[in-house]
Design a protein around this motif. Sequence first.
Motif, PDB file in Angstrom:
ATOM      1  N   THR A  82     -23.972 -58.301  -1.432  1.00 39.67           N
ATOM      2  CA  THR A  82     -24.328 -57.208  -0.539  1.00 39.67           C
ATOM      3  C   THR A  82     -24.254 -57.670   0.912  1.00 39.67           C
ATOM      4  N   VAL A  83     -23.701 -56.821   1.778  1.00 36.06           N
ATOM      5  CA  VAL A  83     -23.616 -57.116   3.216  1.00 36.06           C
ATOM      6  C   VAL A  83     -24.761 -56.390   3.913  1.00 36.06           C
ATOM      7  N   VAL A  84     -25.667 -57.162   4.517  1.00 39.15           N
ATOM      8  CA  VAL A  84     -26.863 -56.604   5.148  1.00 39.15           C
ATOM      9  C   VAL A  84     -26.853 -56.925   6.636  1.00 39.15           C
ATOM     10  N   MET A  85     -26.886 -55.892   7.459  1.00 43.55           N
ATOM     11  CA  MET A  85     -27.030 -56.071   8.910  1.00 43.55           C
ATOM     12  C   MET A  85     -28.522 -56.212   9.202  1.00 43.55           C
ATOM     13  N   HIS A  86     -28.917 -57.345   9.783  1.00 44.92           N
ATOM     14  CA  HIS A  86     -30.347 -57.662   9.864  1.00 44.92           C
ATOM     15  C   HIS A  86     -30.694 -58.291  11.208  1.00 44.92           C
ATOM     16  N   ASN A  87     -31.886 -57.969  11.692  1.00 47.12           N
ATOM     17  CA  ASN A  87     -32.426 -58.643  12.870  1.00 47.12           C
ATOM     18  C   ASN A  87     -33.879 -58.261  13.060  1.00 47.12           C
ATOM     19  N   VAL A  88     -34.595 -59.082  13.789  1.00 50.69           N
ATOM     20  CA  VAL A  88     -35.893 -58.702  14.324  1.00 50.69           C
ATOM     21  C   VAL A  88     -35.628 -57.830  15.546  1.00 50.69           C
ATOM     22  N   VAL A  89     -36.452 -56.773  15.723  1.00 51.64           N
ATOM     23  CA  VAL A  89     -36.129 -55.763  16.734  1.00 51.64           C
ATOM     24  C   VAL A  89     -37.406 -55.180  17.324  1.00 51.64           C
ATOM     25  N   GLU A 143     -26.207 -52.369   3.787  1.00 46.62           N
ATOM     26  CA  GLU A 143     -27.610 -52.093   4.067  1.00 46.62           C
ATOM     27  C   GLU A 143     -27.953 -52.535   5.490  1.00 46.62           C
ATOM     28  N   VAL A 144     -28.978 -51.889   6.047  1.00 50.08           N
ATOM     29  CA  VAL A 144     -29.520 -52.266   7.355  1.00 50.08           C
ATOM     30  C   VAL A 144     -30.969 -52.693   7.148  1.00 50.08           C
ATOM     31  N   ALA A 145     -31.314 -53.898   7.602  1.00 51.44           N
ATOM     32  CA  ALA A 145     -32.675 -54.420   7.486  1.00 51.44           C
ATOM     33  C   ALA A 145     -33.206 -54.715   8.884  1.00 51.44           C
ATOM     34  N   MET A 146     -34.405 -54.213   9.159  1.00 53.06           N
ATOM     35  CA  MET A 146     -35.026 -54.383  10.471  1.00 53.06           C
ATOM     36  C   MET A 146     -36.435 -54.924  10.301  1.00 53.06           C
ATOM     37  N   ASP A 147     -36.766 -55.965  11.047  1.00 53.36           N
ATOM     38  CA  ASP A 147     -38.142 -56.451  11.138  1.00 53.36           C
ATOM     39  C   ASP A 147     -38.666 -55.964  12.490  1.00 53.36           C
ATOM     40  N   VAL A 148     -39.404 -54.859  12.476  1.00 55.96           N
ATOM     41  CA  VAL A 148     -39.790 -54.169  13.710  1.00 55.96           C
ATOM     42  C   VAL A 148     -41.105 -54.736  14.235  1.00 55.96           C
ATOM     43  N   VAL A 149     -41.058 -55.201  15.475  1.00 57.32           N
ATOM     44  CA  VAL A 149     -42.222 -55.827  16.123  1.00 57.32           C
ATOM     45  C   VAL A 149     -42.795 -54.856  17.153  1.00 57.32           C
ATOM     46  N   PRO A 150     -44.124 -54.714  17.213  1.00 56.32           N
ATOM     47  CA  PRO A 150     -44.729 -53.739  18.124  1.00 56.32           C
ATOM     48  C   PRO A 150     -44.692 -54.188  19.587  1.00 56.32           C
ATOM     49  N   VAL A 151     -43.510 -54.089  20.170  1.00 56.38           N
ATOM     50  CA  VAL A 151     -43.318 -54.367  21.591  1.00 56.38           C
ATOM     51  C   VAL A 151     -42.209 -53.441  22.079  1.00 56.38           C
ATOM     52  N   VAL A 152     -42.305 -52.999  23.321  1.00 58.23           N
ATOM     53  CA  VAL A 152     -41.286 -52.156  23.951  1.00 58.23           C
ATOM     54  C   VAL A 152     -40.605 -52.972  25.031  1.00 58.23           C
TER      55      VAL A 152
END
Length: 203
Positions: A3-10, A156-165
């Motif tokens: 599986t090809v997963v586009m991933h990052n912390v964001v 798939e798209v994987a995001m690790d969402v951090v509470p910062v703007v």
Amino acid sequence: MGTVVMHNVVSVDGFIADEKDDVGPLHEWYFSGDTPVTAADGEGFDHSGAGSGFRVSKASAPYVRSVWDSLGTIVMGRRLFDLVNGWEGDPPAGDHVVVVSHRPKPQGWHPEASYHFVDDVAAAIAKAQELAGERTIAVNAGDVGAQILAAGLVDEVAMDVVPVVFGSGRRFFGSIDRQHLLEDPDVVIQGERVLHLRFKVRR
């Protein structure tokens, strides 16, 4: 094929770094928890080198472990490679790295490392799949990730969402210029200072 997963912390507003490539607090959750990132068989990813010191919350640990354990190849752009110097030939997870770049690997740079330089995103995914076999291919988000998504090569798209703007900076989806539909998230995990989300790309 894997599986090809586009991933990052964001960040909450969709940035993976500021305009100076500073990630600010985006990666703090990787080091502020009480649980080392270890494989199911007890062999640690928490080794000397790029993966050193990863300790996440108990809520995040099983997800991070499963993602890292499944990973065969990372696909990254030349910008990130230069910023981190390719993690000195020791990626945080996986056995191989494919770098999308019009420039070759630096002469004499870690000849023992399984790093492969290609100048086309389709060729990069083909090489990554060859190296990974049935294991997962992780595509770093940003401009190269966006090109791979636009080419229809991301599953798939994987995001690790951090509470910062951030307000501005390097976008998770780069300069992508058309709509792409995703399915409802099939992973939603609330960690400490991070929300893990994963979506399949609608075909």
